[in-house]
Design a protein around this motif. Structure first.
Motif, mmCIF file in Angstrom:
data_model
loop_
_atom_site.group_PDB
_atom_site.id
_atom_site.type_symbol
_atom_site.label_atom_id
_atom_site.label_comp_id
_atom_site.label_asym_id
_atom_site.label_seq_id
_atom_site.Cartn_x
_atom_site.Cartn_y
_atom_site.Cartn_z
ATOM 1 N N PRO A 218 20.727 -35.351 28.670
ATOM 2 C CA PRO A 218 19.497 -34.944 29.364
ATOM 3 C C PRO A 218 18.259 -34.873 28.476
ATOM 4 N N GLY A 219 18.435 -34.463 27.212
ATOM 5 C CA GLY A 219 17.280 -34.409 26.316
ATOM 6 C C GLY A 219 16.643 -35.770 26.136
ATOM 7 N N GLU A 220 17.472 -36.789 25.858
ATOM 8 C CA GLU A 220 16.961 -38.144 25.660
ATOM 9 C C GLU A 220 16.460 -38.743 26.974
ATOM 10 N N CYS A 221 17.135 -38.443 28.073
ATOM 11 C CA CYS A 221 16.689 -38.948 29.380
ATOM 12 C C CYS A 221 15.325 -38.360 29.760
ATOM 13 N N THR A 222 15.096 -37.105 29.377
ATOM 14 C CA THR A 222 13.796 -36.487 29.653
ATOM 15 C C THR A 222 12.700 -37.179 28.856
ATOM 16 N N VAL A 223 12.991 -37.469 27.586
ATOM 17 C CA VAL A 223 12.026 -38.210 26.760
ATOM 18 C C VAL A 223 11.762 -39.583 27.367
ATOM 19 N N LYS A 224 12.831 -40.256 27.806
ATOM 20 C CA LYS A 224 12.695 -41.576 28.418
ATOM 21 C C LYS A 224 11.868 -41.495 29.697
ATOM 22 N N ALA A 225 12.084 -40.459 30.495
ATOM 23 C CA ALA A 225 11.326 -40.292 31.743
ATOM 24 C C ALA A 225 9.837 -40.126 31.461
ATOM 25 N N ILE A 226 9.510 -39.308 30.462
ATOM 26 C CA ILE A 226 8.106 -39.081 30.115
ATOM 27 C C ILE A 226 7.461 -40.357 29.588
ATOM 28 N N SER A 227 8.171 -41.039 28.678
ATOM 29 C CA SER A 227 7.603 -42.262 28.097
ATOM 30 C C SER A 227 7.463 -43.363 29.141
ATOM 31 N N THR A 228 8.358 -43.391 30.133
ATOM 32 C CA THR A 228 8.258 -44.381 31.210
ATOM 33 C C THR A 228 7.095 -44.061 32.146
ATOM 34 N N ARG A 229 6.964 -42.793 32.503
ATOM 35 C CA ARG A 229 5.921 -42.395 33.459
ATOM 36 C C ARG A 229 4.520 -42.569 32.894
ATOM 37 N N TRP A 230 4.329 -42.205 31.620
ATOM 38 C CA TRP A 230 2.985 -42.251 31.041
ATOM 39 C C TRP A 230 2.837 -43.323 29.961
ATOM 40 N N ASN A 231 3.835 -44.192 29.849
ATOM 41 C CA ASN A 231 3.777 -45.344 28.939
ATOM 42 C C ASN A 231 3.471 -44.914 27.500
ATOM 43 N N THR A 232 4.224 -43.933 27.025
ATOM 44 C CA THR A 232 4.051 -43.432 25.663
ATOM 45 C C THR A 232 5.179 -43.933 24.768
ATOM 46 N N ASN A 233 4.960 -43.883 23.477
ATOM 47 C CA ASN A 233 5.975 -44.287 22.506
ATOM 48 C C ASN A 233 7.159 -43.317 22.549
ATOM 49 N N PHE A 234 8.387 -43.860 22.606
ATOM 50 C CA PHE A 234 9.576 -43.021 22.748
ATOM 51 C C PHE A 234 9.730 -42.071 21.565
ATOM 52 N N GLY A 235 9.570 -42.595 20.340
ATOM 53 C CA GLY A 235 9.754 -41.769 19.156
ATOM 54 C C GLY A 235 8.770 -40.623 19.086
#
Length: 221
Positions: free
Chosen positions: A138-155
């Protein structure tokens, strides 16, 4: 991908999940704070009569709800694989905490050694999970969700999420105990080291592990 390879990847993922829990337990037992993603459940487990694993389960469900809010109809079906994984991970955490009941370092150097060993084990566990490439926690999926929604760098997004988790845990500690509890230097050391260690394992043994996962000889054995 063959069924045999898929089975091997899931077995490897479960092994990585258990190694991950061992690292969390060692770092937590050091009493210098725990990893950022575990910091909120850890603070709550100190105050209330539920285990770290149980609070990790509830916190993971909250993260999945946040992912649904962020992504809406764009929520990937593969993210649903988090649901059967988080109870297993929660059990692994409680099991690992029980296995390391005897780890109770009294001196600061001993605490640091326990923390660093925990970071090493946790980094290896993260490497294994990434190498399996079947499910994200869930931690990584949350990061992925945020980066997908707002087109931000995953790292960079992961760093921001880790800082948010640690800050939330710190505020909870202040509210519940009127002092900084559960978040210490170990939280930030873990945030800095674990990803680096996981990437180092990837460079050292990533290719052989992937070759082994894809080996047809294992499928024919």
């Amino acid at each position: 991908m063959s069924k045999a390879e898929l089975v091997r990847r899931y077995v490897l993922f479960l092994f990585g999940l258990f190694v991950n829990s061992l690292g969390i337990a060692l770092a937590t037992r050091a009493n210098l704070g725990t990893s950022p993603i575990t910091s909120v459940p850890y603070v709550l487990s100190i105050r209330f009569p539920l285990s770290l694993g149980m609070f990790t389960l509830f916190f993971s469900l909250l993260l999945i709800a946040i992912q649904l809010i962020i992504l809406g109809k764009r929520f990937p079906k593969q993210f649903l694989l988090q649901l059967p994984v988080i109870p297993i991970f929660s059990v692994f955490i409680d099991l690992s905490m029980a296995l390391f009941w005897f780890v109770d370092p009294q001196t600061y150097p001993a605490k640091v050694c326990s923390l660093l060993l925990g970071c090493l084990v946790l980094g290896f566990g993260v490497f294994i999970e990434v190498a399996a490439n079947v499910v994200m926690l869930p931690g990584e999926c949350t990061v992925k969700a945020i980066s997908t929604r707002w087109n931000t760098n995953f790292g960079k997004t992961k760093v921001a999420v880790d800082v948010t988790m640690a800050a939330t845990a710190a505020v909870l500690g202040l509210l519940l105990f009127h002092t900084l509890t559960g978040v210490r230097e170990g939280t930030f050391i873990s945030a800095l080291l674990v990803g680096t260690i996981a990437r180092l394992f990837g460079r050292l043994i990533g290719a052989p592990v992937q070759a082994l996962l894809k080996s047809r000889q294992l499928s024919q054995a």
